[in-house]
Design an enzyme around this catalytic site. Structure first.
Site, short mmCIF file in Angstrom:
data_model
loop_
_atom_site.label_atom_id
_atom_site.label_comp_id
_atom_site.label_asym_id
_atom_site.label_seq_id
_atom_site.Cartn_x
_atom_site.Cartn_y
_atom_site.Cartn_z
N HIS B 46 57.27 44.79 -20.43
CA HIS B 46 58.01 44.50 -21.64
C HIS B 46 57.56 43.19 -22.27
CE1 HIS B 46 61.33 45.23 -24.33
NE2 HIS B 46 61.64 43.94 -24.25
N GLU B 68 55.91 51.54 -20.69
CA GLU B 68 57.31 51.15 -20.58
C GLU B 68 58.22 52.39 -20.56
OE1 GLU B 68 58.09 47.38 -22.99
OE2 GLU B 68 59.61 48.80 -23.59
N ASN B 407 31.81 46.49 1.54
CA ASN B 407 30.90 46.73 2.64
C ASN B 407 31.67 47.17 3.89
OD1 ASN B 407 28.10 46.37 3.74
ND2 ASN B 407 29.27 45.05 5.12
#
Lengths: 146, 670
Positions: B46, B68, B407
């Protein structure tokens, strides 16, 4: 009241026996000569670096830059700290002691005849009273070394 | 209004909010029932929406708005958290991140986010939910929550051969009398089914206290399609989707475990939760108040630091003067000033310190994605997030760590099947920890994967010519493991989509070393590996050996120095036109710094002060006139006017206010 919009405020300094001018908004401060640390492997006109209130600032010897014979420093020698595009560089000059307003009308382009190296660094000349001021083209003077 | 001055604040804050969204979304995925988390995300979204609308970034505001809406749906228990939904939410946050990055890079923050928006809108309407709901128990779980009584009703009707459905009805956007339409829908429903529950409640529906859609739970003997069709006959109804309620699974689960029961029978719990939530939420702002911060541009801190150093230099002079004058009151004042400025100095230094949390925060999200991409199960454990590092180090360390983590996941952790076969838990664990030790910070990445196979590494290193057979004989295990970081080691064989990308571990090593750090590897085959990164606390202060050549002072970083020596002229040997010395049985070439730096030297001396420095395995002896001593100095750049200067890495300001250049030893050793 006069409107001074077109006036150019400059700092005037001497080099050999000529008077030069830089716009005041490019000038950060005028310093006395302090200890300069030589930096190896740079062009000869770069004198080195100084400690300017905690900032390592490169110093240019304007005489060498303009191809004028180098002189020794005396009590009048000053370092003019100029800023351009966020870069701060000090210029060593013989003396600096004047602030002037130059009316725009008195500025003329530099005469075309000069063959010296310094001609490259000049944006124009101004005649005030009986003085001839040479206006510096800072971006040329401060062209990157590397 | 001049926006540019707010832009920086906007970008910084947006990044914070996005980070918060990411973290909380991960939390939400773990605890799909916790509305407190949803509220937290909603708040961030918001704020972000408000900020971007104010700044005129409409795409950003638009996407946040849709995000929202979905969050609002979850918050009001209209929508249920599902994996698919999480994917879309994450994708939306990714898009937002991209836009913010574009703005930060001077762009206009525009991006085509139609697809994300339409996916969000679909979720909001419950469409995606119905798609994956057949298989996904989570989706069915609590679209609407049922209390014990309602559950009993549902079960009983099920036993009597009825089917239970959750029917989501969407009214058209332009529907004028919503309550009237709801009434009509209910009337239709009553003809074909029994309404058990509605969400929002009937009262709220009558007061038009809902968006465009509502959900009713019905039991009926008709099939879903028929019910849907009947409801669609009411005008201004845009959509009606009936979802079969999996009550059997419901109960089985409910009986199976208490924890699931809590999830499945939320109504009683939900009330408790709801009443708890405000308390929890109140706690959060309180914490924030306790941690009030202010954003300071790092350049300003640098200026403060510079000025302060000047003060320290003057302090030194004052101390000197007061010593000479030996004046009681002056001495006292100077002493007090020294103490205070000492405290000030440490405060200014710590102001640049940032917890590694800011870097670690982005990893959980990344790991989630990677684990999904690679079909591996990974549990990331993070500890020591509050360990502090200098801002400059923080900025640089993110990428190497990302690489090491990738990795570890790609090459370290085995697939679930492999792990099961080895008798390990299917979920692999990666420990990411940070801690202080002395003047250093350690960051370690430990996985419980397959470990590194010494033989394979050696085979490859030999075939690539990185090491020779003789060298191998004398190598320790960790030296062998470190070969995987040698440049040229990464090969097509090891490149996968994840850790290939043309960047090998050698880049990681280089980056860390450029930060003045080191990286070491420990590995136990079958049990996993530890990559340990050691970093200096700060980059701005380094220890140097100050040396003198004629009247010029040069600082040599202590990190490169092995030791100092005094060498007589006759000890200097000549080999291949180069002056060398015999240093503990090794031939070490000499570098005369006065020659490298063109210092005017007046007389040749017959005794030389030599500093032995190293770059990797190579050694060199730097010849200077004399040693001044060891010092902690603040690193400064020479500025971009001078650009790169050979063998000079920067400058520092000494106690007397003069500038000394710092020697870049790496450039001097070929």
């Amino acid at each position: 009241m006069t409107v001074l919009v077109n006036d150019l405020k400059v700092i005037v300094f001497q080099l050999l026996n000529k008077e030069y001018a830089v716009p005041v908004q490019n000038v950060q401060s005028i310093e006395k000569v302090m200890h300069i640390t030589r930096v190896p492997g740079v062009p000869s006109h770069v004198k080195g670096v100084v400690n300017l209130r905690g900032v390592v600032t490169p110093i240019i010897d304007l005489r060498t830059r303009f191809g004028i014979e180098a002189g020794s420093f005396d009590e009048h020698t000053r370092i003019i700290i100029v800023t351009l595009d966020g870069r701060e560089v000090g210029l060593i000059v013989d003396s600096a002691n004047d602030v002037l307003d130059i009316p725009e009308t008195s500025i003329e382009p530099q005469p075309n005849v000069v063959g010296s190296i310094e001609a490259d660094f000049i944006s124009g000349v101004a005649k005030i009273d009986r003085r001839l001021l040479i206006l510096l083209q800072l971006d040329k003077v401060l062209e990157n070394v590397s | 209004m001049e926006m540019s001055q707010y832009l920086e604040v906007f970008i910084e804050e947006s990044k914070d909010h996005l980070q918060n969204c990411n973290t909380q979304l991960l939390e939400l995925e773990k605890n799909p029932e916790d509305l407190g988390i949803v509220n937290e995300i909603f708040r961030s979204a918001h704020t972000l929406k408000g900020m971007s609308a104010t700044m005129g970034y409409e795409d950003l505001a638009n996407l946040t708005h849709n995000l929202e809406n979905v969050l609002d749906g979850i918050r009001n228990e209209k929508l249920t958290v599902s994996t698919n939904m999480m994917d879309v939410l994450f994708a939306a946050v990714d898009d937002l991140e991209e836009m913010i990055t574009s703005i930060a890079g001077g762009g206009d923050g525009k991006k085509n986010v139609e697809s994300t928006i339409s996916r969000l809108a679909a979720i909001e309407k419950g469409e995606v939910l119905t798609e994956d709901n057949t298989a996904n128990a989570v989706a069915v779980k609590s679209e609407v929550s049922y209390d014990q009584f309602e559950q009993t009703v549902l079960h009983q009707s099920l036993e009597q051969g009825y089917q239970a459905y959750e029917l989501t009805v969407a009214l058209r956007d332009d529907c004028l009398l919503k309550a009237a339409r709801v009434y009509m829908v209910f009337e239709v429903l009553e003809k074909v089914a029994e309404v058990v529950k509605s969400s929002p409640t009937v009262d709220q529906l009558e007061e038009e206290n809902f968006d465009q859609h509502f959900t009713v739970t019905i039991v009926t003997k008709e099939d879903a399609a028929f019910v849907e069709k009947s409801v669609l006959k009411v005008s201004e109804v845009e959509q009606a989707v009936a979802t079969k309620l999996d009550l059997a699974g419901f109960q089985a689960e409910a009986e199976a475990a208490v924890t699931i029961l809590e999830v499945d029978v939320p109504s009683a719990d939900a009330e408790i939760k709801l009443s708890n939530q405000p308390a929890v939420e109140k706690d959060i702002p309180k914490n924030q108040v306790a941690n009030k911060t202010i954003r300071v541009n790092i350049d300003r801190l640098a200026v403060l630091m510079n000025l302060f150093e000047e003060l320290v230099i003057d302090r030194g002079r004052l101390e000197q003067i007061s010593k000479e004058l030996n004046h009681g009151e002056l001495n006292e004042t100077v002493e007090r000033m020294s103490r205070i400025s000492g405290d000030l100095q440490s405060i200014i230094l710590t102001m640049r310190m940032v917890p590694v949390e800011t870097v670690f925060n982005r990893f959980p999200r990344m790991i989630r994605q990677l684990a999904r991409d690679l079909n591996k199960q990974i549990n990331l454990e993070i500890s020591g997030q509050d360990t502090e590092l200098d801002r400059t180090v923080i900025d640089e360390i993110g990428d190497p760590l990302v690489h090491l983590l990738r990795n570890a996941i790609d090459h370290g952790i085995e697939s679930p099947a492999e792990r099961a076969a080895k008798g390990k838990p299917e979920t692999g664990t990666i420990d990411l920890r940070a801690y202080h030790s002395g003047n250093h910070v350690f960051i370690e990445i430990q996985d419980d994967g397959a470990g590194i196979s010494k033989e394979k590494v050696l085979d490859k290193a030999l075939s690539k010519g990185i090491v020779t057979e003789e060298q191998v004989q004398t190598m320790t295990d960790s030296q062998i493991y470190e070969l995987i970081m040698a440049s040229g080691f990464s090969t097509a064989e090891t490149i996968s989509d994840i850790s290939g990308r043309g960047v090998g571990l050698d880049v990681v090593k280089t980056t860390i070393e450029s930060l003045g750090g080191t990286i070491t590897i420990h590995s136990t085959p079958g049990e996993g590996s530890i990559f340990s990164v050691q970093l200096p606390l700060t980059l701005s202060i380094i220890s140097v050996m100050l040396t003198e050549i004629e009247n010029e002072k040069f600082a040599i970083p202590l990190s490169s120095i092995i030791e100092t020596a005094i060498v007589k002229n006759e000890e200097i040997l000549h080999a291949h036109n180069q002056r060398v010395i015999d240093f503990r049985g090794k031939v070490v070439p000499l570098v005369f710094l006065n020659e490298v730096f063109d210092v005017n030297k007046e007389a040749e001396e017959d005794i030389h002060s030599v500093i032995i420095v190293r770059k990797g395995e190579k050694l060199a002896g730097l010849v200077v006139d004399s040693f001044i001593g060891q010092q902690e100095v603040v690193l400064k750049t020479l500025g971009d006017y001078l650009g790169d200067i050979f063998a000079i890495s920067g400058a520092t300001i000494l106690g007397d206010g003069q500038v000394a250049l710092i020697v870049d030893c790496n450039a001097l050793i070929q």
